[in-house]
Design an enzyme around this catalytic site. Structure first.
Site, PDB file in Angstrom:
ATOM      1  CB  CYS A   1       5.951   8.275 -14.332  1.00 57.42           C
ATOM      2  SG  CYS A   1       6.649   9.345 -13.091  1.00 57.42           S
TER       3      CYS A   1
ATOM      4  NE  ARG B   1       1.920   4.266 -15.607  1.00 57.65           N
ATOM      5  CZ  ARG B   1       2.241   2.995 -15.463  1.00 57.65           C
ATOM      6  NH1 ARG B   1       1.402   2.069 -15.894  1.00 57.65           N
ATOM      7  NH2 ARG B   1       3.374   2.639 -14.920  1.00 57.65           N
TER       8      ARG B   1
ATOM      9  CD1 TRP C   1       1.656  10.500  -8.549  1.00 58.00           C
ATOM     10  CD2 TRP C   1       3.570   9.922  -7.558  1.00 58.00           C
ATOM     11  NE1 TRP C   1       1.387  10.279  -7.220  1.00 58.00           N
ATOM     12  CE2 TRP C   1       2.544   9.928  -6.588  1.00 58.00           C
ATOM     13  CE3 TRP C   1       4.862   9.599  -7.155  1.00 58.00           C
ATOM     14  CZ2 TRP C   1       2.771   9.614  -5.250  1.00 58.00           C
ATOM     15  CZ3 TRP C   1       5.098   9.290  -5.819  1.00 58.00           C
ATOM     16  CH2 TRP C   1       4.046   9.293  -4.885  1.00 58.00           C
TER      17      TRP C   1
ATOM     18  CG  ASN D   1       7.596   4.971 -14.635  1.00 52.63           C
ATOM     19  OD1 ASN D   1       7.716   5.350 -13.475  1.00 52.63           O
ATOM     20  ND2 ASN D   1       6.799   3.997 -15.004  1.00 52.63           N
ATOM     21  N   GLY D   2      10.548   5.906 -13.054  1.00 55.92           N
ATOM     22  CA  GLY D   2      11.420   5.137 -12.165  1.00 55.92           C
ATOM     23  C   GLY D   2      12.262   6.081 -11.327  1.00 55.92           C
TER      24      GLY D   2
ATOM     25  CD  GLU E   1     -10.258  -2.686  -0.512  1.00 54.39           C
ATOM     26  OE1 GLU E   1      -9.135  -2.469   0.002  1.00 54.39           O
ATOM     27  OE2 GLU E   1     -10.547  -2.340  -1.661  1.00 54.39           O
TER      28      GLU E   1
ATOM     29  CE  LYS F   1     -11.220   0.997  -3.059  1.00 54.97           C
ATOM     30  NZ  LYS F   1     -10.169   0.158  -2.676  1.00 54.97           N
TER      31      LYS F   1
ATOM     32  CD  GLU G   1      -7.920   3.720  -2.194  1.00 51.83           C
ATOM     33  OE1 GLU G   1      -6.719   3.817  -2.473  1.00 51.83           O
ATOM     34  OE2 GLU G   1      -8.572   2.687  -2.438  1.00 51.83           O
TER      35      GLU G   1
ATOM     36  CG  HIS H   1      -7.911  -3.444  24.055  1.00 52.90           C
ATOM     37  ND1 HIS H   1      -7.635  -3.773  25.359  1.00 52.90           N
ATOM     38  CD2 HIS H   1      -8.670  -4.458  23.563  1.00 52.90           C
ATOM     39  CE1 HIS H   1      -8.182  -4.944  25.640  1.00 52.90           C
ATOM     40  NE2 HIS H   1      -8.821  -5.389  24.567  1.00 52.90           N
TER      41      HIS H   1
ATOM     42  CE  LYS I   1      -5.829   0.376 -11.066  1.00 50.01           C
ATOM     43  NZ  LYS I   1      -6.611   0.104  -9.854  1.00 50.01           N
TER      44      LYS I   1
HETATM   45  C1  G6P Z   1      -2.043   1.464  -5.202  1.00 49.98           C
HETATM   46  C2  G6P Z   1      -3.468   1.346  -5.697  1.00 49.98           C
HETATM   47  C3  G6P Z   1      -4.217   0.289  -4.902  1.00 49.98           C
HETATM   48  C4  G6P Z   1      -3.487  -1.035  -4.972  1.00 49.98           C
HETATM   49  C5  G6P Z   1      -2.021  -0.895  -4.536  1.00 49.98           C
HETATM   50  C6  G6P Z   1      -1.224  -2.138  -4.879  1.00 49.98           C
HETATM   51  O1  G6P Z   1      -2.019   1.969  -3.906  1.00 49.98           O
HETATM   52  O2  G6P Z   1      -4.128   2.586  -5.570  1.00 49.98           O
HETATM   53  O3  G6P Z   1      -5.510   0.138  -5.441  1.00 49.98           O
HETATM   54  O4  G6P Z   1      -4.126  -1.964  -4.153  1.00 49.98           O
HETATM   55  O5  G6P Z   1      -1.393   0.190  -5.239  1.00 49.98           O
HETATM   56  O6  G6P Z   1      -1.144  -2.221  -6.269  1.00 49.98           O
HETATM   57  P1  G6P Z   1      -0.996  -3.564  -7.076  1.00 49.98           P
HETATM   58  O7  G6P Z   1      -0.976  -3.132  -8.515  1.00 49.98           O
HETATM   59  O8  G6P Z   1       0.314  -4.163  -6.652  1.00 49.98           O
HETATM   60  O9  G6P Z   1      -2.152  -4.419  -6.744  1.00 49.98           O
END
Ligand code: G6P
Length: 613
Positions: free
Chosen positions: A2, A27, A75, A101-102, A485, A489, A492, A508, A608
């Site tokens: 949001c 966001r 969102w 937002n919230g 990681e 990637k 996502e 396993h 984000k």
């Molecule tokens: C979302 C983002 C990620 C990020 C995570 C934690 O899932 O898409 O890229 O690692 O939040 O966010 P932060 O702002 O706490 O690092």
């Protein structure tokens, strides 16, 4: 999650609101809307889907007259994405409009209470309750400030809210608790927004509101109140980065731009903190006495930041000889962690606003642990709440999938490892110097991973693999955390089912899923474990897997005996190697997503900044 923008001034508000919302697209959102107060009415326009839908509905804002307005990208949490559930929400009698937002946790109770008193609701949202609650109190007193105060006193949960009243169209009120909100000071105009890029085109003077803050403002004036309702002075800070830092600058996507920015970002994180052969962290206050009595370190975070935590375990344990436990922030509070004065809790967050991470930090503090935050966004809630703070100084990161924030968070972990090990005397001087030397050159080695030659290679491999349905990432030791990681990637941004496993775990269970053509990405950079990882590679190859290998130049020839698709990265100190091996994985995911025509910077369903639990 949001985005909020509010504007009061002399210019037409709607185009400014749309422009601001476009800067908050990163966001994550699934609908958008604006409300402009003009000619004794609250004019609302909303549209499901991308901001472009809303923009074309109102001719880029030109169709909506008026100089005071609020805008929102939503969102969905309460109720599906739809025109009706989009913000702004206008109260039943049409006097109050709100963007939020919230999450209002007690919204059902409030909704019932308001329904009994004759208020009607059109949407399923918790936000419409705020609009009606404010209107309910406003109906009684005809005093906006009083009405908002009374409403806020009844609201439980998190909120950043901007409110308009049809009777007083030259005033806006905004309140904040546990969701980000900044105030922008202009000349003959004022702003509120969820984040700086939304208003940076108009002003550099911003104030990061505190929890419990309320601001009542016109185009020329702003009154700030703290959580006790006392009038307070909030100073403007000057934003020192440029809007171009938050724009694509010739790249097709923010993600590839931010991948390219990594050498510079890493340099920005590291070099100011190395002086005369020592790591200097002026910003934190960890003493030798404090560190010597520590029994445990938790690293708490979400998403990619959590994977930095997984790497931190290897790095800090090896250098500082302290037990380190990475914990997902969403699990931390509910797992009764053992916390006390002998526990250091390292909190990692790019945004500094992630709801679970913020809650974990508060819990750690409540239990008497010291908290050290590694944060990118200056002035964010986590940055303000932590006992010690190290900024990553990565600059604005816009792509939802993090790259440079991840890399700079990892760089801070290296700095911390050296800093703590020096105080505790846990590393021989020679080893300390060797790591420090490599750290000083890390940005250059990262740059070598992003050469045109490497980009073409990764693009070529992406072409081979972009149609796969499943992928597995395997590695040992730090490589296994890099795999977590890399796999995230791919999931996502390219929407490919992908899992990461410590290579030794394959037998396993997961090996049963390997069949002809399954993509296996093997990261093999740890010298002592290279042969073991290669045995695992051979096992999956024997079962038909298509293996893509990432290794250092030293092992290039060796790995090519088994694997035909290989990308090499320069060699550095083994503990720093993840900063290099992650780069091809970022690029592979990027190019595969590109070939699958995915919305790379704004992947579906993702946000984000995750400001709900
Ligand atoms: C979302 C983002 C990620 C990020 C995570 C934690 O899932 O898409 O890229 O690692 O939040 O966010 P932060 O702002 O706490 O690092």
């Amino acid at each position: 999650m949001c985005g909020i923008v509010g504007y009061i001034g002399q210019q037409q508000a709607a185009p400014i609101l749309l422009d601001g919302l476009s800067k908050l697209e990163y966001r994550g959102y699934d609908s958008a809307g604006i409300c402009v107060a003009s000619d004794g009415a609250l004019k609302v326009a909303k549209a499901k889907g991308r901001l472009a839908n809303l923009s074309s509905l109102i001719d880029g804002g030109k169709a909506v007259e008026g100089t005071v307005g609020i805008g929102h990208t939503r969102w969905a949490t309460h109720g599906a994405p739809s025109d009706t559930n989009s913000h702004p929400h206008v109260a039943a009698e049409g006097r109050i409009a709100v963007v939020h937002n919230g999450i209002i946790e007690n919204y059902l109770k409030l909704r019932e209470m308001l329904s009994r008193r004759g208020k009607t609701f059109r949407s399923e949202t918790d936000t419409e309750v705020i609009a009606n609650l404010v209107e309910y109190y406003y109906d009684k007193s005809k005093d906006m400030l009083d009405a908002v105060r009374k409403a806020v006193a009844r609201m439980e949960g998190s909120y950043a809210v901007a409110i308009l009243c049809v009777d007083q169209p030259d005033i806006m009120i905004a309140v904040k608790k546990d969701s980000p909100l900044i105030f922008g000071f202009g000349e003959g105009e004022n702003f509120v927004a969820s984040d700086v890029p939304a208003i940076l085109r108009y002003t550099r003077k911003v104030c990061y509101l505190n929890d419990g803050d309320m601001v009542v403002f016109t185009k020329d004036h702003a009154d700030f109140y703290d959580s006790l309702g006392d009038k307070v002075v909030r100073q403007a800070e000057t934003v020192d980065w440029d809007l171009s830092a938050a724009e694509k600058g010739g790249y097709d996507h923010f993600m590839i731009k931010e991948i390219h920015e990594q050498p510079k970002a890493i340099r920005g994180t590291i070099s100011p903190r190395i002086k005369d052969g020592e790591v200097v962290l002026d910003d934190i206050h960890l003493t030798k006495d404090y560190l010597s009595q520590l029994r445990r370190v938790y690293v708490v975070a979400c998403g990619s930041a959590y994977y930095v935590g997984c790497l931190a375990k290897y790095i800090l344990e090896k250098t500082c000889r302290l037990p380190v436990e990475p914990v997902l922030a969403s699990e931390f509070r509910y797992s009764e962690p053992v916390l006390g004065e002998d526990t250091l809790v390292i909190i990692i967050s790019q945004s500094g606003e992630t709801a679970d991470t913020l809650a974990a930090l508060k819990e750690a503090k409540r239990c008497g642990a010291r908290t050290l935050a590694i944060v990118n966004v200056v002035g964010s809630a986590i940055a303000k709440a932590a006992d010690d703070l190290i900024y990553t100084w990565a600059g604005p990161e816009i792509a939802v999938a993090t790259t440079k924030a991840f890399s700079t968070q990892l760089s801070v972990i290296y700095l911390l490892a050296l800093y703590i090990s020096r105080l505790l005397g846990t590393l021989p001087r020679q080893e300390y110097n060797a790591i420090l030397h490599e750290l000083e050159h890390l940005d250059q080695k990262v740059a070598l991973c992003i050469t045109d030659d490497n980009l073409s290679k990764l693009r070529y491999y992406a072409e081979q693999y972009y149609k796969v349905h499943d992928a597995f990432f395997i590695g040992r030791n730090v490589d296994s955390a890099v795999c977590l990681e890399g796999s995230l990637k791919l999931k996502e941004i390219a929407y490919i089912h992908s899992e990461a496993y410590a290579a030794g775990e394959l037998k396993h269970g997961p090996i049963s899923l390997i069949e002809e053509g399954t993509l296996v990405v093997a990261v093999a950079t740890v010298a002592e474990l290279f042969d073991k990882t290669m045995s695992n590679v051979k096992e999956v190859k024997a079962r038909g897997a298509d293996v893509f290998g990432v290794t250092t130049e030293r092992f290039a020839d060796e790995i090519k005996k088994t694997v035909s698709s290989v990308v090499t990265v320069p060699e550095t100190h083994p503990l720093l190697q993840p900063s290099l091996s992650i780069i091809p994985l970022q690029l592979l995911a990027y190019y595969i997503a590109l070939m699958r025509n995915c919305d790379i910077d704004k992947p579906r369903n993702l946000a984000k900044s995750v400001t709900v639990e």
